[in-house]
Design a protein around this motif. Structure first.
Motif, PDB file in Angstrom:
ATOM      1  N   VAL A   1       4.868  -6.748  27.519  1.00  0.00           N
ATOM      2  CA  VAL A   1       5.939  -6.087  26.775  1.00  0.00           C
ATOM      3  C   VAL A   1       5.500  -6.086  25.312  1.00  0.00           C
ATOM      4  CG1 VAL A   1       8.381  -6.118  26.113  1.00  0.00           C
ATOM      5  CG2 VAL A   1       7.688  -6.952  28.388  1.00  0.00           C
ATOM      6  N   VAL A   2       5.537  -4.919  24.682  1.00  0.00           N
ATOM      7  CA  VAL A   2       5.070  -4.798  23.309  1.00  0.00           C
ATOM      8  C   VAL A   2       6.122  -4.123  22.441  1.00  0.00           C
ATOM      9  CG1 VAL A   2       2.640  -4.680  23.987  1.00  0.00           C
ATOM     10  CG2 VAL A   2       3.943  -2.573  23.710  1.00  0.00           C
ATOM     11  N   LYS A   3       6.020  -4.368  21.151  1.00  0.00           N
ATOM     12  CA  LYS A   3       6.779  -3.613  20.161  1.00  0.00           C
ATOM     13  C   LYS A   3       5.732  -2.952  19.282  1.00  0.00           C
ATOM     14  CE  LYS A   3       9.715  -6.112  17.896  1.00  0.00           C
ATOM     15  NZ  LYS A   3      10.686  -6.791  17.005  1.00  0.00           N
ATOM     16  N   VAL A   4       5.885  -1.659  19.020  1.00  0.00           N
ATOM     17  CA  VAL A   4       4.861  -0.906  18.297  1.00  0.00           C
ATOM     18  C   VAL A   4       5.526   0.040  17.304  1.00  0.00           C
ATOM     19  CG1 VAL A   4       4.729   0.847  20.124  1.00  0.00           C
ATOM     20  CG2 VAL A   4       2.778   0.514  18.591  1.00  0.00           C
ATOM     21  N   CYS A   5       4.831   0.291  16.180  1.00  0.00           N
ATOM     22  CA  CYS A   5       5.282   1.283  15.204  1.00  0.00           C
ATOM     23  C   CYS A   5       4.068   1.857  14.491  1.00  0.00           C
ATOM     24  CB  CYS A   5       6.269   0.679  14.207  1.00  0.00           C
ATOM     25  SG  CYS A   5       5.525  -0.426  12.981  1.00  0.00           S
ATOM     26  N   HIS A   6       4.300   2.920  13.720  1.00  0.00           N
ATOM     27  CA  HIS A   6       3.238   3.542  12.919  1.00  0.00           C
ATOM     28  C   HIS A   6       3.656   3.559  11.460  1.00  0.00           C
ATOM     29  CE1 HIS A   6       1.678   5.092  16.711  1.00  0.00           C
ATOM     30  NE2 HIS A   6       0.551   5.291  16.064  1.00  0.00           N
ATOM     31  N   VAL A   7       2.744   3.131  10.603  1.00  0.00           N
ATOM     32  CA  VAL A   7       2.931   3.162   9.160  1.00  0.00           C
ATOM     33  C   VAL A   7       1.873   4.110   8.602  1.00  0.00           C
ATOM     34  CG1 VAL A   7       2.893   1.828   7.024  1.00  0.00           C
ATOM     35  CG2 VAL A   7       3.816   0.794   9.117  1.00  0.00           C
ATOM     36  N   ALA A   8       2.322   5.203   7.980  1.00  0.00           N
ATOM     37  CA  ALA A   8       1.391   6.197   7.430  1.00  0.00           C
ATOM     38  C   ALA A   8       0.995   5.819   6.012  1.00  0.00           C
ATOM     39  CB  ALA A   8       2.034   7.574   7.445  1.00  0.00           C
ATOM     40  N   LEU A   9      -0.256   6.084   5.692  1.00  0.00           N
ATOM     41  CA  LEU A   9      -0.764   5.961   4.332  1.00  0.00           C
ATOM     42  C   LEU A   9      -0.989   7.387   3.819  1.00  0.00           C
ATOM     43  CD1 LEU A   9      -3.257   3.055   5.072  1.00  0.00           C
ATOM     44  CD2 LEU A   9      -0.930   2.884   4.181  1.00  0.00           C
ATOM     45  N   ASP A  10      -1.565   7.550   2.643  1.00  0.00           N
ATOM     46  CA  ASP A  10      -1.805   8.911   2.149  1.00  0.00           C
ATOM     47  C   ASP A  10      -2.646   9.714   3.137  1.00  0.00           C
ATOM     48  OD1 ASP A  10      -0.309   8.537  -0.120  1.00  0.00           O
ATOM     49  OD2 ASP A  10      -2.022   8.056  -1.393  1.00  0.00           O
ATOM     50  N   ALA A  11      -3.609   9.064   3.742  1.00  0.00           N
ATOM     51  CA  ALA A  11      -4.399   9.678   4.803  1.00  0.00           C
ATOM     52  C   ALA A  11      -4.448   8.677   5.940  1.00  0.00           C
ATOM     53  CB  ALA A  11      -5.809  10.000   4.317  1.00  0.00           C
ATOM     54  N   ASN A  12      -4.163   9.128   7.133  1.00  0.00           N
ATOM     55  CA  ASN A  12      -4.253   8.305   8.329  1.00  0.00           C
ATOM     56  C   ASN A  12      -3.101   7.306   8.426  1.00  0.00           C
ATOM     57  OD1 ASN A  12      -6.677   9.757   8.696  1.00  0.00           O
ATOM     58  ND2 ASN A  12      -7.690   8.315   7.334  1.00  0.00           N
ATOM     59  N   ALA A  13      -3.187   6.372   9.356  1.00  0.00           N
ATOM     60  CA  ALA A  13      -2.049   5.486   9.600  1.00  0.00           C
ATOM     61  C   ALA A  13      -2.509   4.160  10.192  1.00  0.00           C
ATOM     62  CB  ALA A  13      -1.068   6.155  10.562  1.00  0.00           C
TER      63      ALA A  13
ATOM     64  N   LEU B   1       0.802  -1.232   0.000  1.00  0.00           N
ATOM     65  CA  LEU B   1       0.000   0.000   0.000  1.00  0.00           C
ATOM     66  C   LEU B   1       0.832   1.278   0.000  1.00  0.00           C
ATOM     67  CD1 LEU B   1      -2.763  -1.040   2.578  1.00  0.00           C
ATOM     68  CD2 LEU B   1      -2.878  -1.116   0.083  1.00  0.00           C
ATOM     69  N   ASP B   2       2.123   1.173  -0.298  1.00  0.00           N
ATOM     70  CA  ASP B   2       3.018   2.342  -0.278  1.00  0.00           C
ATOM     71  C   ASP B   2       3.032   3.041   1.080  1.00  0.00           C
ATOM     72  OD1 ASP B   2       3.982   2.084  -2.863  1.00  0.00           O
ATOM     73  OD2 ASP B   2       2.417   3.349  -3.727  1.00  0.00           O
ATOM     74  N   GLY B   3       2.866   2.268   2.159  1.00  0.00           N
ATOM     75  CA  GLY B   3       2.942   2.841   3.491  1.00  0.00           C
ATOM     76  C   GLY B   3       4.341   3.363   3.774  1.00  0.00           C
ATOM     77  N   ARG B   4       4.424   4.337   4.664  1.00  0.00           N
ATOM     78  CA  ARG B   4       5.703   4.925   5.064  1.00  0.00           C
ATOM     79  C   ARG B   4       5.871   4.767   6.566  1.00  0.00           C
ATOM     80  NH1 ARG B   4       2.505   8.017   2.762  1.00  0.00           N
ATOM     81  NH2 ARG B   4       2.313   9.518   4.450  1.00  0.00           N
ATOM     82  N   LEU B   5       6.961   4.173   6.973  1.00  0.00           N
ATOM     83  CA  LEU B   5       7.245   4.020   8.400  1.00  0.00           C
ATOM     84  C   LEU B   5       7.530   5.405   8.972  1.00  0.00           C
ATOM     85  CD1 LEU B   5       7.668   1.969  10.707  1.00  0.00           C
ATOM     86  CD2 LEU B   5      10.089   1.965  10.085  1.00  0.00           C
ATOM     87  N   VAL B   6       6.659   5.879   9.859  1.00  0.00           N
ATOM     88  CA  VAL B   6       6.815   7.228  10.416  1.00  0.00           C
ATOM     89  C   VAL B   6       7.161   7.214  11.898  1.00  0.00           C
ATOM     90  CG1 VAL B   6       5.395   8.373   8.676  1.00  0.00           C
ATOM     91  CG2 VAL B   6       4.317   7.486  10.755  1.00  0.00           C
ATOM     92  N   ALA B   7       6.981   6.092  12.548  1.00  0.00           N
ATOM     93  CA  ALA B   7       7.421   5.917  13.937  1.00  0.00           C
ATOM     94  C   ALA B   7       8.042   4.529  13.990  1.00  0.00           C
ATOM     95  CB  ALA B   7       6.262   6.042  14.916  1.00  0.00           C
ATOM     96  N   ALA B   8       9.361   4.504  14.077  1.00  0.00           N
ATOM     97  CA  ALA B   8      10.106   3.250  14.041  1.00  0.00           C
ATOM     98  C   ALA B   8       9.683   2.327  15.173  1.00  0.00           C
ATOM     99  CB  ALA B   8      11.600   3.535  14.129  1.00  0.00           C
ATOM    100  N   PRO B   9       9.842   1.021  14.966  1.00  0.00           N
ATOM    101  CA  PRO B   9       9.486   0.074  16.024  1.00  0.00           C
ATOM    102  C   PRO B   9      10.234   0.380  17.321  1.00  0.00           C
ATOM    103  CG  PRO B   9       9.877  -1.093  13.977  1.00  0.00           C
ATOM    104  CD  PRO B   9      10.296   0.337  13.747  1.00  0.00           C
TER     105      PRO B   9
END
Length: 110
Positions: free
Chosen positions: A52-64, A27-35
């Motif tokens: 214990v968790v590992k979390v990240c954010h992948v942005a799309l054109d709108a939202n994430a 989906l052409d997501g962009r990693l905007v908050a690294a794991p």
């Protein structure tokens, strides 16, 4: 008050790096908050003692997408019956459905 439910979707995944790669490729997501690994009092308050968790954010054109992998406790994600789960799916808008399907399948999706 104006309320919109369009900021991000949180998804539990079994392999954060694989899931991130999928959303980037499909989906052409962009990693905007690294794991990042998170633990401690706040995480335990939300998810229970010892979490214990590992979390990240992948942005799309709108939202994430907010991707969560639980390192502890390790509980497999079971197959789900669509008629029995709380969240059945989330939807995205694409310009070309056949192309998006082909990219999703090429990235490992079903």
């Amino acid at each position: 008050m104006s309320v919109r439910a369009d900021h991000h979707v949180a998804l539990r995944v079994s392999d954060l790096e694989r899931a991130t790669r999928f959303y980037e490729e499909a989906l052409d997501g962009r990693l905007v908050a690294a794991p990042i690994v998170r633990d401690g009092p706040y995480i335990e308050e939300v998810f229970g003692p010892g979490a214990v968790v590992k979390v990240c954010h992948v942005a799309l054109d709108a939202n994430a997408l907010e991707l969560w992998q639980f390192l502890a406790p390790v509980v497999p994600i079971p197959p789900q019956d669509q008629s029995a789960v709380g969240i059945m799916h989330f939807a995205v808008t694409v310009d070309d459905v056949p192309e998006a399907l082909a990219r999703g399948e090429a990235a490992g999706g079903r």
